[in-house]
Scaffold this motif. Structure first.
Motif, PDB file in Angstrom:
ATOM      1  N   HIS A  79      19.428  32.202  97.666  1.00 52.07           N
ATOM      2  CA  HIS A  79      19.973  33.529  97.951  1.00 52.07           C
ATOM      3  C   HIS A  79      18.881  34.479  98.422  1.00 52.07           C
ATOM      4  O   HIS A  79      19.140  35.554  98.920  1.00 52.07           O
ATOM      5  CB  HIS A  79      20.631  34.126  96.704  1.00 52.07           C
ATOM      6  N   HIS A  85      22.525  23.766 101.068  1.00 48.82           N
ATOM      7  CA  HIS A  85      23.139  24.911 100.381  1.00 48.82           C
ATOM      8  C   HIS A  85      22.224  26.129 100.482  1.00 48.82           C
ATOM      9  O   HIS A  85      21.394  26.374  99.608  1.00 48.82           O
ATOM     10  CB  HIS A  85      23.399  24.537  98.920  1.00 48.82           C
ATOM     11  N   ASP A 113      20.458  26.259  96.837  1.00 50.31           N
ATOM     12  CA  ASP A 113      21.397  27.366  96.656  1.00 50.31           C
ATOM     13  C   ASP A 113      20.646  28.686  96.845  1.00 50.31           C
ATOM     14  O   ASP A 113      20.822  29.642  96.082  1.00 50.31           O
ATOM     15  CB  ASP A 113      22.058  27.295  95.280  1.00 50.31           C
ATOM     16  N   GLU A 121      30.819  27.861 101.169  1.00 53.00           N
ATOM     17  CA  GLU A 121      30.927  27.596  99.731  1.00 53.00           C
ATOM     18  C   GLU A 121      32.238  28.210  99.260  1.00 53.00           C
ATOM     19  O   GLU A 121      32.339  29.425  99.102  1.00 53.00           O
ATOM     20  CB  GLU A 121      29.733  28.181  98.970  1.00 53.00           C
ATOM     21  N   HIS A 144      22.297  30.361 101.533  1.00 49.96           N
ATOM     22  CA  HIS A 144      23.080  31.564 101.839  1.00 49.96           C
ATOM     23  C   HIS A 144      22.358  32.440 102.856  1.00 49.96           C
ATOM     24  O   HIS A 144      21.141  32.380 102.981  1.00 49.96           O
ATOM     25  CB  HIS A 144      23.318  32.367 100.555  1.00 49.96           C
ATOM     26  N   HIS A 156      29.424  32.360 100.744  1.00 51.66           N
ATOM     27  CA  HIS A 156      30.635  32.355  99.924  1.00 51.66           C
ATOM     28  C   HIS A 156      31.864  32.646 100.785  1.00 51.66           C
ATOM     29  O   HIS A 156      31.975  33.719 101.372  1.00 51.66           O
ATOM     30  CB  HIS A 156      30.548  33.405  98.814  1.00 51.66           C
TER      31      HIS A 156
HETATM   32 ZN   LIG Z   1      25.723  29.131  96.596  1.00 46.71          ZN
END
Ligand SMILES: [Zn+2]
Ligand SMILES: [Zn+2]
Lengths: 249, 111
Positions: A210, A8, A208, A70, A10, A43
């Motif tokens: 970012h 995960h 996750d 995602e 981004h 996303h």
């Molecule tokens: Zn995410």
């Protein structure tokens, strides 16, 4: 072999991600912290997946990179789809894009950058990625599975866009290959979550990420034949366990 | 005030012919995040939500919700309506938004 996973991550395509999340920075940092296999999960879009894969070949040889996405369900639950190929990821993306219900808000598209493996600008993504689709969580899962993808509800321990927070209970008809908890989840949280999810579902930890600093040493490890997609899928299906460095598995 | 009386007083639509509308809700709750509703809604409440996932009925059953009203013209999928029938939870929909709906049913004495 035992491989470390972070499924995960981004890129700068996600409006909420940092501009430093260009392919080369990501793959170098991911390899640096000891991750063997990662997935690119922006996303509701896959526009940078191929660039990250190419960038890994060039700048982080040996790193396994899978295309992913995602997806935001209509219940505003985030679900990861990890796909076997860039082609299948693109097909899935076009279905997702035609089901996004929110029109772009002012200036938002300028934050959705698609770049090549050397971070040269290619184009802006024109769909508004922070919106939701009109697919239910079950429909998202079925759609990802129809492209032979791996379905993982994201950060189910979190309050924003988490499956359990939004839907209260694990939906009885939802088919998943694993669930994800955040890399900082406490043991007590895991014990609680275990009681809420079907017993044979593996729990994965992901960053996750970012921003570059979000990419940290891995907490999830799987025994895999090799770094291929099929091996990952097999491992999730058959072994159904994930070791984490705290319990030592 | 029963659900039937609410239907008579407000622009509501009944989502199933066989719902028991003669129950009287005791107070109400508004929420779309089901974990929040599980924590804070009370038995007998009417629940106002735009969430239509089938888990809504599971949560309503756990809490003891007497009926659900979907604002903004939202209509749940067939499986949610079917489950509501099994669990005897009345489902209504309205074009009113949640704020206006709450104000009106509060005025009618449900509080
Ligand atoms: Zn995410
Ligand atoms: Zn998310």
């Amino acid at each position: 072999m035992r491989f470390a996973l972070d499924l995960h991550i981004h890129t700068l395509l996600s409006p909420c991600a940092g501009i430093e999340m260009i392919p080369v920075n990501i793959v170098r940092r991911v390899q640096e912290v000891g991750i063997d296999i990662m997935a690119v999960t922006d996303h509701n879009a896959v526009g940078n997946a191929e660039s990250v894969i190419k960038s890994a070949l060039k700048y982080a040889p040996g790193l396994g990179v899978f295309p992913g996405i995602e997806v935001t369900s209509k219940e505003e639950v985030h679900i990861l789809g990890i796909l076997p190929s860039v082609e299948s990821a693109r097909k899935l993306e076009s279905m997702i894009h035609s089901h996004l219900v929110n029109p772009p808000v002012k200036d938002s598209l300028a934050e959705q950058l698609i770049v090549d493996e050397d971070a040269n600008f290619i184009r802006y993504e024109e769909h508004f990625l922070m919106g939701a689709t009109d697919f239910s969580v079950e429909e998202v899962s079925d759609l990802i599975h129809s492209f032979d993808g791996i379905v993982i509800p994201a950060h189910i321990d979190r309050e924003s866009f988490g499956l359990i927070y939004n839907l209260g209970l694990f939906p009885p008809d939802l088919e998943v290959d694993a669930v994800e908890v955040s890399k900082f989840a406490k043991e007590s949280t895991l014990v609680n979550l275990r009681r809420l999810i079907p017993p044979d579902v593996p729990v994965l930890f992901s960053s996750d990420a970012h921003f570059l600093d979000d990419i940290v040493p891995p907490r999830s490890f799987l025994e895999l034949m090799d770094k291929s997609f099929d091996s990952l899928k097999e491992a999730l299906k058959n072994y159904g366990y994930v070791r984490n460095h705290k319990t030592g598995g | 005030m029963t659900f039937r009386e609410l239907l008579g007083n407000l622009p509501l639509e009944n989502l199933g012919d066989d719902f028991d509308l003669d129950k009287s809700p005791r107070g109400g709750y508004v929420g779309d995040l089901l974990s929040n509703v599980m924590r804070f809604a009370k038995e007998g409440n009417v629940w106002i939500t735009v969430q239509t996932h089938i888990n809504v009925i599971a949560v309503a059953t756990l809490v003891g919700i007497s009926g659900i009203i979907f604002p903004c013209g939202v209509e749940p999928p067939e499986e949610t309506i079917k489950k509501a029938r099994e669990e005897h939870i009345a489902l209504l929909t309205t074009k009113l938004d949640a704020f206006t709906l709450c104000g009106k049913i509060y005025e009618l004495g449900i509080r």
